[in-house]
Design a protein around this motif. Structure first.
Motif, mmCIF file in Angstrom:
data_model
loop_
_atom_site.group_PDB
_atom_site.id
_atom_site.type_symbol
_atom_site.label_atom_id
_atom_site.label_comp_id
_atom_site.label_asym_id
_atom_site.label_seq_id
_atom_site.Cartn_x
_atom_site.Cartn_y
_atom_site.Cartn_z
ATOM 1 N N ARG A 1 13.832 -2.020 -7.905
ATOM 2 C CA ARG A 1 13.085 -1.677 -8.302
ATOM 3 C C ARG A 1 12.008 -1.394 -7.035
ATOM 4 N NH1 ARG A 1 9.762 -4.572 -11.217
ATOM 5 N NH2 ARG A 1 9.289 -3.163 -13.070
ATOM 6 N N VAL A 2 10.996 -0.135 -7.066
ATOM 7 C CA VAL A 2 10.263 0.181 -6.039
ATOM 8 C C VAL A 2 8.938 -0.127 -6.874
ATOM 9 C CG1 VAL A 2 9.595 1.721 -4.460
ATOM 10 C CG2 VAL A 2 11.913 1.531 -4.904
ATOM 11 N N LEU A 3 8.155 -0.864 -6.012
ATOM 12 C CA LEU A 3 6.659 -0.952 -6.476
ATOM 13 C C LEU A 3 5.572 -0.663 -5.385
ATOM 14 C CD1 LEU A 3 7.261 -4.619 -7.918
ATOM 15 C CD2 LEU A 3 7.187 -2.630 -9.309
ATOM 16 N N ALA B 1 0.770 -1.185 -0.027
ATOM 17 C CA ALA B 1 0.002 -0.020 0.056
ATOM 18 C C ALA B 1 0.799 1.084 -0.029
ATOM 19 C CB ALA B 1 -0.815 -0.019 1.394
ATOM 20 N N GLU B 2 2.178 1.103 0.521
ATOM 21 C CA GLU B 2 3.200 2.227 0.403
ATOM 22 C C GLU B 2 4.154 1.513 -0.308
ATOM 23 O OE1 GLU B 2 2.976 5.101 1.659
ATOM 24 O OE2 GLU B 2 1.012 4.825 2.723
ATOM 25 N N PRO B 3 4.817 2.511 -1.365
ATOM 26 C CA PRO B 3 5.838 1.817 -2.144
ATOM 27 C C PRO B 3 6.926 1.126 -1.453
ATOM 28 C CG PRO B 3 5.540 4.214 -2.475
ATOM 29 C CD PRO B 3 4.630 3.845 -1.255
ATOM 30 N N GLY B 4 7.504 0.053 -2.038
ATOM 31 C CA GLY B 4 8.875 -0.891 -1.331
ATOM 32 C C GLY B 4 9.402 -1.736 -2.371
ATOM 33 N N SER B 5 10.551 -2.133 -2.069
ATOM 34 C CA SER B 5 11.366 -3.036 -3.022
ATOM 35 C C SER B 5 11.064 -4.404 -2.336
ATOM 36 C CB SER B 5 12.387 -2.567 -2.719
ATOM 37 O OG SER B 5 13.349 -2.872 -1.396
ATOM 38 N N ALA B 6 11.564 -5.511 -3.164
ATOM 39 C CA ALA B 6 11.500 -6.809 -2.917
ATOM 40 C C ALA B 6 12.227 -6.933 -1.529
ATOM 41 C CB ALA B 6 11.972 -7.778 -3.936
ATOM 42 N N VAL C 1 9.616 -13.453 -2.576
ATOM 43 C CA VAL C 1 8.839 -12.143 -2.623
ATOM 44 C C VAL C 1 8.842 -11.883 -4.056
ATOM 45 C CG1 VAL C 1 8.694 -9.881 -2.126
ATOM 46 C CG2 VAL C 1 9.005 -11.426 -0.164
ATOM 47 N N ASN C 2 10.286 -11.727 -4.760
ATOM 48 C CA ASN C 2 10.495 -11.475 -6.079
ATOM 49 C C ASN C 2 9.310 -12.251 -7.045
ATOM 50 O OD1 ASN C 2 12.223 -9.273 -6.748
ATOM 51 N ND2 ASN C 2 13.888 -10.451 -6.176
ATOM 52 N N TYR C 3 9.479 -13.518 -6.853
ATOM 53 C CA TYR C 3 8.682 -14.401 -7.654
ATOM 54 C C TYR C 3 6.995 -13.885 -7.635
ATOM 55 C CZ TYR C 3 5.832 -18.470 -8.979
ATOM 56 O OH TYR C 3 4.832 -19.264 -9.535
ATOM 57 N N GLY D 1 -1.157 -6.431 -13.526
ATOM 58 C CA GLY D 1 -1.383 -5.031 -13.378
ATOM 59 C C GLY D 1 -1.962 -4.520 -11.811
ATOM 60 N N LEU D 2 -1.456 -5.528 -11.185
ATOM 61 C CA LEU D 2 -1.860 -5.292 -9.677
ATOM 62 C C LEU D 2 -0.838 -4.505 -9.030
ATOM 63 C CD1 LEU D 2 -3.506 -8.765 -8.771
ATOM 64 C CD2 LEU D 2 -4.842 -6.427 -9.349
ATOM 65 N N LEU D 3 0.461 -4.450 -9.593
ATOM 66 C CA LEU D 3 1.533 -3.513 -9.154
ATOM 67 C C LEU D 3 2.121 -2.585 -10.084
ATOM 68 C CD1 LEU D 3 3.623 -6.095 -7.136
ATOM 69 C CD2 LEU D 3 2.154 -4.643 -6.047
ATOM 70 N N GLU D 4 2.409 -1.358 -9.684
ATOM 71 C CA GLU D 4 3.140 -0.537 -10.763
ATOM 72 C C GLU D 4 4.274 -0.190 -10.112
ATOM 73 O OE1 GLU D 4 0.311 2.569 -11.327
ATOM 74 O OE2 GLU D 4 0.491 3.234 -9.256
ATOM 75 N N LEU D 5 5.278 0.176 -11.250
ATOM 76 C CA LEU D 5 6.604 0.568 -10.830
ATOM 77 C C LEU D 5 6.530 2.235 -10.487
ATOM 78 C CD1 LEU D 5 9.456 -0.007 -10.973
ATOM 79 C CD2 LEU D 5 9.713 0.714 -13.368
ATOM 80 N N VAL D 6 7.066 2.388 -9.373
ATOM 81 C CA VAL D 6 7.413 3.964 -8.881
ATOM 82 C C VAL D 6 8.585 4.427 -9.111
ATOM 83 C CG1 VAL D 6 7.562 5.353 -6.819
ATOM 84 C CG2 VAL D 6 5.584 3.150 -6.826
ATOM 85 N N GLU D 7 9.570 3.780 -8.838
ATOM 86 C CA GLU D 7 11.076 4.103 -9.511
ATOM 87 C C GLU D 7 11.871 3.064 -9.486
ATOM 88 O OE1 GLU D 7 13.140 6.630 -6.490
ATOM 89 O OE2 GLU D 7 11.856 6.056 -4.953
ATOM 90 N N GLU D 8 13.101 3.327 -10.148
ATOM 91 C CA GLU D 8 14.258 2.481 -10.017
ATOM 92 C C GLU D 8 15.448 2.878 -9.225
ATOM 93 O OE1 GLU D 8 13.454 -0.626 -13.889
ATOM 94 O OE2 GLU D 8 14.700 1.207 -13.975
ATOM 95 N N ARG D 9 16.027 2.503 -8.270
ATOM 96 C CA ARG D 9 17.163 3.075 -7.540
ATOM 97 C C ARG D 9 18.426 2.132 -7.736
ATOM 98 N NH1 ARG D 9 14.104 2.796 -1.881
ATOM 99 N NH2 ARG D 9 12.438 4.433 -2.044
ATOM 100 N N ARG D 10 19.418 3.027 -8.246
ATOM 101 C CA ARG D 10 20.738 2.158 -8.450
ATOM 102 C C ARG D 10 21.460 1.898 -7.209
ATOM 103 N NH1 ARG D 10 22.412 -0.700 -12.584
ATOM 104 N NH2 ARG D 10 24.617 -0.854 -12.807
#
Length: 215
Positions: free
Chosen positions: A75-77, A29-34, A48-50, A59-68
């Protein structure tokens, strides 16, 4: 992020009903990574990644940002909505049809109406969102405590007469620019909170002795 989203794809419905994936949707519900979700849920990052990959595919998750991060990209979803409703379109072959057996006194017919409402409003909302337009809707939610079953029956009759008169007044079959609207009104007993004593009039309604959904 939407407050409520309608799921009409069988694959997305199946994914959302998986207990682990439903848990991950709630966690996102709040953005987070695996990695962060794994820490919060106690699951392995690989697991979790799987599941996140499957949820994103549907289509139940969307990409918020990618962090190096060093040599890796994190990947933050985020979930596309805070809650979901599954449309009967996801079970098209067995979806209820309120036109099949109209019965204003049937709770099962009420469920069929509610299912159609979810399907139709979900479709309309998806179209309005894609067109960046507001969907014009109106809803009323109230609770009434009737003293007797006879009062409830009288209320239902008066409500039916009032709605019929309003529909007759405003319905214009010949309006050139008119658009049909569907009106659904439901009246049913409220669910009792836990540990609350049974009401004086137990179900089924004593005003309709012996009536069941199968009768």
């Amino acid at each position: 992020m939407l407050d409520v989203a309608v799921i009409d794809s069988p694959g997305a419905a199946e994914a959302s009903l998986d207990p682990v994936r439903a848990r991950l949707l709630a966690a996102l519900a709040e953005p987070g990574s695996a990695t962060s979700v794994a820490a919060r849920t106690g699951l392995t990052r690989q697991k979790v990644n799987y599941h996140l990959h499957a949820l994103e595919q549907h289509g139940l998750l969307e990409l918020v940002e990618e962090r190096r991060k060093g040599n890796c990209t994190e990947r933050v979803l985020q979930a596309t909505a805070s809650s979901y409703v599954i449309s009967p379109a996801a079970l098209a072959d067995v979806a209820p049809d309120p036109d099949r057996a109209r019965d204003e006194g049937s709770a099962r017919w009420m469920l069929a109406l509610a299912a159609r409402l979810i399907h139709e409003v979900g479709q309309l909302l998806a179209g309005a969102t894609a067109a960046r337009k507001r969907l014009a809707t109106f809803a009323v939610d109230s609770e009434i405590r009737f003293a007797t079953a006879a009062d409830r029956a009288a209320f239902a009759a008066e409500l039916s007469d009032t709605v019929t008169a309003l529909v007759s007044r405003y319905h214009d079959e010949t309006a050139a620019g008119g658009r049909p609207h569907r009106l659904v009104i439901a009246l049913h007993p409220s669910l009792r909170p836990p540990n609350v004593a049974t009401d004086a009039h137990p179900d089924p309604d004593p005003a309709e002795p012996g009536r069941t959904e199968e009768s």
